[in-house]
Scaffold this motif. Structure first.
Motif, PDB file in Angstrom:
ATOM      1  N   GLU A 417       0.899  -0.732  -0.276  1.00  0.00           N
ATOM      2  CA  GLU A 417       0.297  -0.356   0.378  1.00  0.00           C
ATOM      3  C   GLU A 417       1.038   1.280  -0.190  1.00  0.00           C
ATOM      4  OE1 GLU A 417      -2.879   0.961  -0.165  1.00  0.00           O
ATOM      5  OE2 GLU A 417      -3.767  -0.733  -0.873  1.00  0.00           O
ATOM      6  N   THR A 418       0.349   2.438  -1.275  1.00  0.00           N
ATOM      7  CA  THR A 418       1.411   3.477  -1.316  1.00  0.00           C
ATOM      8  C   THR A 418       0.955   3.731   0.585  1.00  0.00           C
ATOM      9  OG1 THR A 418      -0.827   4.755  -2.293  1.00  0.00           O
ATOM     10  CG2 THR A 418       0.928   3.603  -3.202  1.00  0.00           C
ATOM     11  N   SER A 419       0.153   4.074   1.319  1.00  0.00           N
ATOM     12  CA  SER A 419      -0.978   5.201   2.150  1.00  0.00           C
ATOM     13  C   SER A 419       0.462   4.727   3.557  1.00  0.00           C
ATOM     14  CB  SER A 419      -1.822   4.111   3.262  1.00  0.00           C
ATOM     15  OG  SER A 419      -2.770   4.427   2.154  1.00  0.00           O
ATOM     16  N   TYR A 420       1.685   3.294   3.284  1.00  0.00           N
ATOM     17  CA  TYR A 420       2.597   3.572   4.165  1.00  0.00           C
ATOM     18  C   TYR A 420       3.700   4.317   4.432  1.00  0.00           C
ATOM     19  CZ  TYR A 420       0.876  -1.090   6.384  1.00  0.00           C
ATOM     20  OH  TYR A 420       0.712  -2.248   7.213  1.00  0.00           O
ATOM     21  N   LYS A 421       4.160   5.344   2.267  1.00  0.00           N
ATOM     22  CA  LYS A 421       4.242   6.441   2.370  1.00  0.00           C
ATOM     23  C   LYS A 421       4.182   7.767   3.088  1.00  0.00           C
ATOM     24  CE  LYS A 421       7.918   8.679   0.419  1.00  0.00           C
ATOM     25  NZ  LYS A 421       9.735   8.221   0.444  1.00  0.00           N
ATOM     26  N   GLN A 422       4.884   8.674   3.416  1.00  0.00           N
ATOM     27  CA  GLN A 422       4.208   9.725   4.076  1.00  0.00           C
ATOM     28  C   GLN A 422       5.219  10.526   2.677  1.00  0.00           C
ATOM     29  OE1 GLN A 422       3.914  11.487   7.535  1.00  0.00           O
ATOM     30  NE2 GLN A 422       5.879  12.754   7.241  1.00  0.00           N
ATOM     31  N   GLN A 423       3.837  11.528   2.714  1.00  0.00           N
ATOM     32  CA  GLN A 423       4.244  12.577   1.392  1.00  0.00           C
ATOM     33  C   GLN A 423       4.831  13.384   2.097  1.00  0.00           C
ATOM     34  OE1 GLN A 423       4.313  11.234  -1.368  1.00  0.00           O
ATOM     35  NE2 GLN A 423       3.160   9.158  -1.340  1.00  0.00           N
ATOM     36  N   ASP A 424       3.895  15.036   2.865  1.00  0.00           N
ATOM     37  CA  ASP A 424       4.531  15.237   3.452  1.00  0.00           C
ATOM     38  C   ASP A 424       3.918  16.229   4.700  1.00  0.00           C
ATOM     39  OD1 ASP A 424       5.932  17.400   1.485  1.00  0.00           O
ATOM     40  OD2 ASP A 424       4.405  17.244   0.496  1.00  0.00           O
ATOM     41  N   PRO A 425       4.501  16.630   5.491  1.00  0.00           N
ATOM     42  CA  PRO A 425       5.714  17.410   5.159  1.00  0.00           C
ATOM     43  C   PRO A 425       7.204  15.811   6.026  1.00  0.00           C
ATOM     44  CG  PRO A 425       4.849  17.411   7.801  1.00  0.00           C
ATOM     45  CD  PRO A 425       4.423  16.640   7.076  1.00  0.00           C
ATOM     46  N   ALA A 426       8.032  16.413   5.763  1.00  0.00           N
ATOM     47  CA  ALA A 426       9.213  15.674   6.327  1.00  0.00           C
ATOM     48  C   ALA A 426       9.669  15.122   7.449  1.00  0.00           C
ATOM     49  CB  ALA A 426      10.783  16.253   6.151  1.00  0.00           C
ATOM     50  N   PRO A 427       9.352  13.829   7.646  1.00  0.00           N
ATOM     51  CA  PRO A 427      10.461  12.961   6.880  1.00  0.00           C
ATOM     52  C   PRO A 427       9.266  11.680   6.068  1.00  0.00           C
ATOM     53  CG  PRO A 427      10.237  11.823   9.122  1.00  0.00           C
ATOM     54  CD  PRO A 427       9.806  13.098   9.401  1.00  0.00           C
ATOM     55  N   ARG A 428      10.140  11.896   5.101  1.00  0.00           N
ATOM     56  CA  ARG A 428       8.712  11.251   3.701  1.00  0.00           C
ATOM     57  C   ARG A 428      10.105   9.995   3.830  1.00  0.00           C
ATOM     58  NH1 ARG A 428      10.491  16.297   2.335  1.00  0.00           N
ATOM     59  NH2 ARG A 428       8.657  17.801   1.971  1.00  0.00           N
ATOM     60  N   TYR A 429       9.553   9.511   4.910  1.00  0.00           N
ATOM     61  CA  TYR A 429       9.851   7.937   5.006  1.00  0.00           C
ATOM     62  C   TYR A 429       8.220   6.666   4.482  1.00  0.00           C
ATOM     63  CZ  TYR A 429       6.868   7.568   9.210  1.00  0.00           C
ATOM     64  OH  TYR A 429       4.973   8.117   9.635  1.00  0.00           O
TER      65      TYR A 429
END
Length: 827
Positions: A417-429
């Motif tokens: 799932e792409t929801s595991y990726k934080q887009q903004d703000p940093a950290p973009r983990y």
């Protein structure tokens, strides 16, 4: 001897700041403690101590250092493993420790001089305040909040944070809701026996004196019964007196407020504030623990347990029973005295899994996600630092930051799932990747579960980096749903499709409703219509701050920008030609809901998208109603694709598959396969075989047939050929570089200069700068570069090159205000 502390502040600064520890704090401050420190002339921040030392570099002037103003925690708030994890995250994702701190800590554990406070109008206990505290309170209004920085200037007090903290603890002031809120424990009024009367002889005297006041005597007897006083007196141990809530005592027959007040006035009983937890738990139902695994599940379970420290990818088709295997593995870990972290990508999923796990594990389960009130998240954080932490945590990506003393297992469900990726703000983990690093540092095992793995994950499994365990059949030997492809282009050409629903889908919905079965309709776009257009000249309204057309929301009666959230009134006529003939084009979930009600008026409908699920309770309400069968047709965005398990769903309609198939991204087909296979998997999980109607204009695409036949390996093989040829993951890593500024000319100039400075190092592996598809968001113009990092490159040297080039660029006076940041491993 002087002692110094390096302190992480919640700011995007490159290094922790060094402060001097005053003598009264020496020996009390430890690594991981929260402290309050000054910054600049009048600002104060809550920071985290990351290092203690007695010597300074020769370049640092000790006399210029400021003192730590206050110690907040005698015990560390951050464990050593957490600090190590923060440091890795800041390094790998090319951000600062302060940005990691802001993402990791709940707001209630941070207090800054920018925070705003106001007077609590209900506060009346002014006698307990010191003179300085009274000065602060007198300067505040009950209606309007004031920032701590301005209050400090007004009162000329050097460090106002400790005073405000004490006022918060006394409930004399409250934090503004729109600002950072300070955590205060939740309390309720309890009643206890005064210390002078915790003696049987004294208590007998009291009852002798209360003979003329039977109601007081009766109330005192009721209190002694509730508090189990007979046991405490028999064992001569007043510590055995149980807590008695004031409301529980007064609910008893014959109890009265007057009698209680009289006993308190005589000093026999005392009413006091007792701290109660906000965290809700349930009792386990032991019979659920004995559910047997079927042979396929048992084999998968045994393969997973034999994997030792190697991460495991559990690839199981939808409804194959992966969750039952997770439960068995959690039981094993808890028996060994280990803690377990169960990660989910979406809050909507958390709601359903939480109910299932709480029935099995009861009060061993803690839940952590951003829809919970901040005070609850603070309380759970502090619970995990206590002597009785939750052994099992269920949460979304932010739960990775919680303190774990003995983490033994991490389960990453729906790992693709792409929801595991934080887009903004940093950290973009990416929480999936970060979980693997956290597990390696803590010695925990990792299980990645999904029906449709990410291409990179599956590649790691086939290459031996992970162990691959497969479940190829549904639980109970139920069949996978039949998938029928409807060619929307051909149907429209023949004028057979006059609504969002093809004739076959319409027929199947009617039949499902007749059989009292349920339907899910998937449309991955919210609002009523994505575009409003003038029929005469083709004008479409765009956002003033972003380069995107506005979405029409019929229920709100306005246009909304889905990038910055700005609302606009609905135009009555075209400002370009004056025509009043404005038409809405395309379908959002709102419009689909309206069409469902028009075509199937007898059906009970619900909509599940960002507009209808802005609170935690709204998720639960929609899903619980659907689970009870109170809703016939559920319309939703990708929220309805993620692991939801409902028995009566027979038909799933995918209304516009082309929306994901046509995205200009090398992952478009992979994402489409994952999303559409997942939503198809909601059908026919129990009962008769489910049916999926797949509406597309491109039925000839290979990925469409791969979805129909559920042939993940064919999709993977075709994608791998393309990615090897054009150098995309898993054959390289990607770092996206973004430049933003309010002036388009300056933005373009900065992007070109940065690209020129690093191109000699990377040659053709650096693509851009280019205008992205959306080239302006929130009034900031954007330029994008893509850097392909080959496996032979040194990650450390790449980071040094990029960060050094950024620092040089941003130091140029003509580029003041330029924002440049990196997105490592973007999705």
């Amino acid at each position: 001897m002087n002692q110094f502390a390096d302190i992480i502040l919640p700011l995007a600064v490159s290094q922790p700041y060094t402060y001097r520890l005053p003598q009264e704090l020496a020996g009390r401050v430890v690594v991981g403690s929260r402290v309050v420190v000054p910054l600049g002339r009048r600002k104060y921040y809550t920071g985290i101590v990351c290092r203690l030392h007695a010597t300074l570099p020769a370049t640092v002037d000790a006399s210029a250092l400021k003192d730590v103003a206050e110690l907040v925690d005698e015990q560390p708030l951050l464990l050593p493993a957490q600090l190590q994890f923060w440091e890795w995250m800041a390094q790998y994702y090319m951000c600062t420790l302060g940005e990691v701190m802001k993402a990791a800590l709940p707001s209630g554990l941070k207090l800054e001089s920018e925070s705003a406070v106001r007077k609590n109008p209900d506060f009346s206990d002014f006698d307990v305040l010191t003179e300085r505290e009274s000065r602060v309170l007198d300067a505040l209004s009950a209606e309007k909040g004031e920032s701590l920085a301005s209050l400090q200037r007004e009162l000329n007090i050097d460090n106002i944070l400790p005073l405000v903290r004490r006022l918060l603890e006394r409930d004399a002031v409250v934090m503004e809701e729109k600002m950072t809120r300070q955590y205060r424990p939740k309390t309720e009024k309890h009643v206890r026996l005064a210390a002078d009367f915790q003696d049987e002889n004294r208590l007998n005297e009291v009852f002798e004196n209360l003979k003329r006041t039977p109601k007081q005597s009766e109330l005192l007897l009721k209190y002694l019964e509730l508090s189990k006083a007979s046991t405490a007196f028999a064992l001569s141990n007043m510590g055995l007196l149980e807590e008695v809530a004031r409301r529980d005592l007064l609910r008893l027959p014959g109890a009265s407020e007057f009698a209680l007040s009289a006993l308190v006035g005589k000093g026999v009983l005392e009413v006091y504030d007792y701290e109660v937890g906000r965290l809700k738990t349930q009792k386990a139902l032991p019979e659920l623990l004995t559910k047997e695994l079927n042979p396929a599940q048992q084999q998968a379970y045994e393969e997973i347990t034999q994997s030792a420290s190697t991460p495991v990818l559990l690839q199981g088709v939808t409804s194959s029973g992966k969750t039952e295997i997770y439960i068995r593995l959690i039981e094993d870990a808890l028996r060994r005295g280990e803690q377990v972290l169960y990660l989910l990508p979406e809050i909507a999923l958390t709601t359903q899994i939480m109910t299932r796990l709480s029935r099995v594990f009861g009060d061993k389960l803690g839940v952590y996600h951003s829809k919970f009130p901040d005070a609850e998240r603070v309380e759970l954080w502090q619970r995990q630092l206590s002597e009785r932490p939750f052994p099992l945590i269920l949460g979304v990506r932010s739960s990775l930051f919680l303190p774990f003393r003995n983490l033994g297992l991490i389960i990453v469900d729906e790992e693709h799932e792409t929801s595991y990726k934080q887009q903004d703000p940093a950290p973009r983990y990416n929480a999936r990747d970060a979980a693997l690093v956290l597990a390696r540092s803590t010695g925990a095992r990792v299980l990645l579960g999904t029906a449709t793995p990410a291409v990179e994950t599956y590649h790691n499994a086939l290459s031996g980096k992970y162990r691959l365990v497969e479940l190829t059949t549904r639980y109970g030997d139920r069949q996978l749903p039949e998938i029928v492809v409807e060619d929307v282009k051909e149907l429209r050409r023949k004028k057979l499709m006059k609504s969002p629903f093809s004739p076959r889908l319409t027929e199947e919905i009617r039949e499902a409703l007749a059989h009292h079965e349920q339907v899910i309709l998937f449309q991955n776009r919210r609002g009523y219509s994505p575009v409003l257009e003038c029929h005469t000249c083709g004008w479409t309204p765009h956002c003033e701050h972003c380069d995107v057309p506005l979405t029409y929301h019929q229920q709100q009666g306005r246009l909304v920008c889905h990038y910055c959230g700005t609302p606009y009134p609905l135009p009555q006529q075209c400002p370009n030609c004056g025509s009043t003939e404005l038409r809405d084009l395309g379908y959002g979930t709102e419009k689909i809901e309206a069409a469902v009600r028009a075509f199937f008026p007898e059906a009970r409908t619900a909509r599940m998208d960002l507009d209808t699920t802005r609170s935690r309770s709204s998720y639960e309400r929609i899903l619980e109603a659907f689970g009870r069968g109170e809703t016939d047709i559920l319309i939703g965005t990708q929220m309805v694709t993620k692991g939801l398990d409902f028995e009566r769903v027979h038909v799933v309609g995918i209304l516009n598959a082309d929306q994901s198939l046509n995205v200009p991204d090398f992952r478009a087909f992979e994402r489409s396969f994952q999303m559409l296979s997942q939503v198809a998997g909601r059908a026919g999980r129990k009962g008769r075989r489910g049916l999926v109607v797949f509406q597309t204009r491109q039925p000839q695409l290979p990925v469409v047939q791969q979805i129909v036949t559920n042939d993940y390996r064919a999709m993977y093989a075709s994608q791998l050929v393309e990615r090897r040829e054009f150098l995309y993951p898993p054959f390289c890593r990607i770092i996206n570089i973004f430049v933003r500024h309010r002036d388009e000319r300056i933005c373009e100039d900065a992007a070109q200069k940065f690209a020129q400075s690093i191109r000699p190092y990377f040659q053709s592996d650096l693509l851009g700068p280019d205008r992205p598809a959306v080239a302006r968001i929130q009034a900031l113009y954007i330029r994008k570069m893509m850097l392909k990092v080959r496996p032979t490159f040194s990650a450390a040297s790449i980071r040094r090159t990029l960060l050094s080039a950024r620092d040089v660029l941003l130091s140029r006076p003509e580029l003041k205000g330029v924002q440049l940041y990196f997105d490592v491993d973007p999705l």
